[in-house]
Design a protein around this motif. Sequence first.
Motif, mmCIF file in Angstrom:
data_model
loop_
_atom_site.group_PDB
_atom_site.id
_atom_site.type_symbol
_atom_site.label_atom_id
_atom_site.label_comp_id
_atom_site.label_asym_id
_atom_site.label_seq_id
_atom_site.Cartn_x
_atom_site.Cartn_y
_atom_site.Cartn_z
ATOM 1 N N ASN A 8 0.824 -1.221 0.000
ATOM 2 C CA ASN A 8 0.000 0.000 0.000
ATOM 3 C C ASN A 8 0.855 1.267 0.000
ATOM 4 O O ASN A 8 0.575 2.229 0.706
ATOM 5 C CB ASN A 8 -0.971 0.002 1.176
ATOM 6 C CG ASN A 8 -2.068 -1.018 1.013
ATOM 7 O OD1 ASN A 8 -2.368 -1.466 -0.097
ATOM 8 N ND2 ASN A 8 -2.679 -1.415 2.107
ATOM 9 N N CYS A 25 -3.678 -4.664 7.846
ATOM 10 C CA CYS A 25 -4.684 -4.439 6.805
ATOM 11 C C CYS A 25 -5.965 -5.221 7.082
ATOM 12 O O CYS A 25 -7.018 -4.907 6.546
ATOM 13 C CB CYS A 25 -4.143 -4.840 5.433
ATOM 14 S SG CYS A 25 -2.940 -3.681 4.780
ATOM 15 N N SER A 27 -8.815 -7.716 6.706
ATOM 16 C CA SER A 27 -9.397 -8.357 5.521
ATOM 17 C C SER A 27 -9.583 -7.379 4.358
ATOM 18 O O SER A 27 -10.237 -7.715 3.376
ATOM 19 C CB SER A 27 -10.730 -9.002 5.880
ATOM 20 O OG SER A 27 -11.647 -8.022 6.327
ATOM 21 N N ARG A 28 -9.010 -6.188 4.474
ATOM 22 C CA ARG A 28 -9.115 -5.202 3.393
ATOM 23 C C ARG A 28 -8.129 -5.513 2.271
ATOM 24 O O ARG A 28 -6.992 -5.919 2.537
ATOM 25 C CB ARG A 28 -8.847 -3.796 3.933
ATOM 26 C CG ARG A 28 -9.891 -3.314 4.927
ATOM 27 C CD ARG A 28 -9.629 -1.884 5.377
ATOM 28 N NE ARG A 28 -8.277 -1.679 5.904
ATOM 29 C CZ ARG A 28 -7.927 -1.833 7.173
ATOM 30 N NH1 ARG A 28 -8.811 -2.217 8.060
ATOM 31 N NH2 ARG A 28 -6.695 -1.614 7.567
ATOM 32 N N PRO A 29 -8.528 -5.318 1.025
ATOM 33 C CA PRO A 29 -7.604 -5.539 -0.104
ATOM 34 C C PRO A 29 -6.368 -4.656 0.033
ATOM 35 O O PRO A 29 -6.430 -3.556 0.579
ATOM 36 C CB PRO A 29 -8.425 -5.131 -1.324
ATOM 37 C CG PRO A 29 -9.840 -5.236 -0.897
ATOM 38 C CD PRO A 29 -9.848 -4.893 0.563
ATOM 39 N N GLU A 44 -2.540 -7.051 -6.637
ATOM 40 C CA GLU A 44 -3.612 -6.782 -5.681
ATOM 41 C C GLU A 44 -3.995 -8.108 -5.030
ATOM 42 O O GLU A 44 -4.117 -9.127 -5.713
ATOM 43 C CB GLU A 44 -4.834 -6.190 -6.390
ATOM 44 C CG GLU A 44 -4.536 -4.964 -7.255
ATOM 45 C CD GLU A 44 -4.103 -3.759 -6.457
ATOM 46 O OE1 GLU A 44 -4.579 -3.587 -5.321
ATOM 47 O OE2 GLU A 44 -3.270 -2.984 -6.971
ATOM 48 N N THR A 45 -4.176 -8.098 -3.706
ATOM 49 C CA THR A 45 -4.578 -9.304 -2.989
ATOM 50 C C THR A 45 -5.343 -8.914 -1.730
ATOM 51 O O THR A 45 -5.333 -7.751 -1.326
ATOM 52 C CB THR A 45 -3.348 -10.181 -2.640
ATOM 53 O OG1 THR A 45 -3.794 -11.453 -2.168
ATOM 54 C CG2 THR A 45 -2.457 -9.525 -1.618
ATOM 55 N N THR A 46 -5.997 -9.893 -1.135
ATOM 56 C CA THR A 46 -6.734 -9.661 0.106
ATOM 57 C C THR A 46 -6.259 -10.668 1.147
ATOM 58 O O THR A 46 -6.318 -11.879 0.908
ATOM 59 C CB THR A 46 -8.254 -9.820 -0.122
ATOM 60 O OG1 THR A 46 -8.665 -8.896 -1.133
ATOM 61 C CG2 THR A 46 -9.030 -9.543 1.157
ATOM 62 N N ARG A 48 -6.160 -13.134 4.349
ATOM 63 C CA ARG A 48 -7.133 -14.016 4.983
ATOM 64 C C ARG A 48 -6.665 -14.294 6.404
ATOM 65 O O ARG A 48 -5.466 -14.363 6.661
ATOM 66 C CB ARG A 48 -7.241 -15.337 4.231
ATOM 67 C CG ARG A 48 -7.870 -15.177 2.883
ATOM 68 C CD ARG A 48 -8.116 -16.517 2.267
ATOM 69 N NE ARG A 48 -8.706 -16.314 0.944
ATOM 70 C CZ ARG A 48 -8.980 -17.282 0.130
ATOM 71 N NH1 ARG A 48 -8.721 -18.532 0.467
ATOM 72 N NH2 ARG A 48 -9.530 -17.038 -1.035
ATOM 73 N N TYR A 56 -3.930 -11.939 10.150
ATOM 74 C CA TYR A 56 -4.228 -11.961 8.714
ATOM 75 C C TYR A 56 -2.922 -12.139 7.949
ATOM 76 O O TYR A 56 -1.908 -11.519 8.283
ATOM 77 C CB TYR A 56 -4.927 -10.673 8.280
ATOM 78 C CG TYR A 56 -6.379 -10.657 8.678
ATOM 79 C CD1 TYR A 56 -7.353 -11.112 7.801
ATOM 80 C CD2 TYR A 56 -6.774 -10.223 9.938
ATOM 81 C CE1 TYR A 56 -8.689 -11.126 8.172
ATOM 82 C CE2 TYR A 56 -8.106 -10.231 10.309
ATOM 83 C CZ TYR A 56 -9.059 -10.685 9.426
ATOM 84 O OH TYR A 56 -10.381 -10.706 9.791
ATOM 85 N N ILE A 58 -1.057 -13.362 3.824
ATOM 86 C CA ILE A 58 -1.260 -13.488 2.374
ATOM 87 C C ILE A 58 -0.591 -14.743 1.825
ATOM 88 O O ILE A 58 -0.450 -14.902 0.621
ATOM 89 C CB ILE A 58 -0.794 -12.230 1.611
ATOM 90 C CG1 ILE A 58 0.650 -11.890 1.937
ATOM 91 C CG2 ILE A 58 -1.727 -11.060 1.907
ATOM 92 C CD1 ILE A 58 1.232 -10.765 1.089
#
Length: 71
Positions: A8, A25, A27-29, A44-46, A48, A56, A58
């Motif tokens: 970001n 971040c 669960s926000r993309p 781009e990823t979100t 989990r 969270y 990736i």
Amino acid sequence: MDRVLAVNGKSMYSFENLVVEVALCGSRPLSLIIERNGEPRTIETTPRYSPQDGIYTIGIEMALLHPDRIG
């Protein structure tokens, strides 16, 4: 091997820095700038939620650059 340069828009200086930034971040993309084969790319990823880690993530791991030097 890919290298994460920014999350970001924030430069990443260590793997620990990357883990914290992704966790914050939630669960926000998010947008990753990576270096692949010497070229920058934007992905781009979100994240989990990982119950095992309690944060969270990736789904990436830190690579050993010189495993032959261990021991």
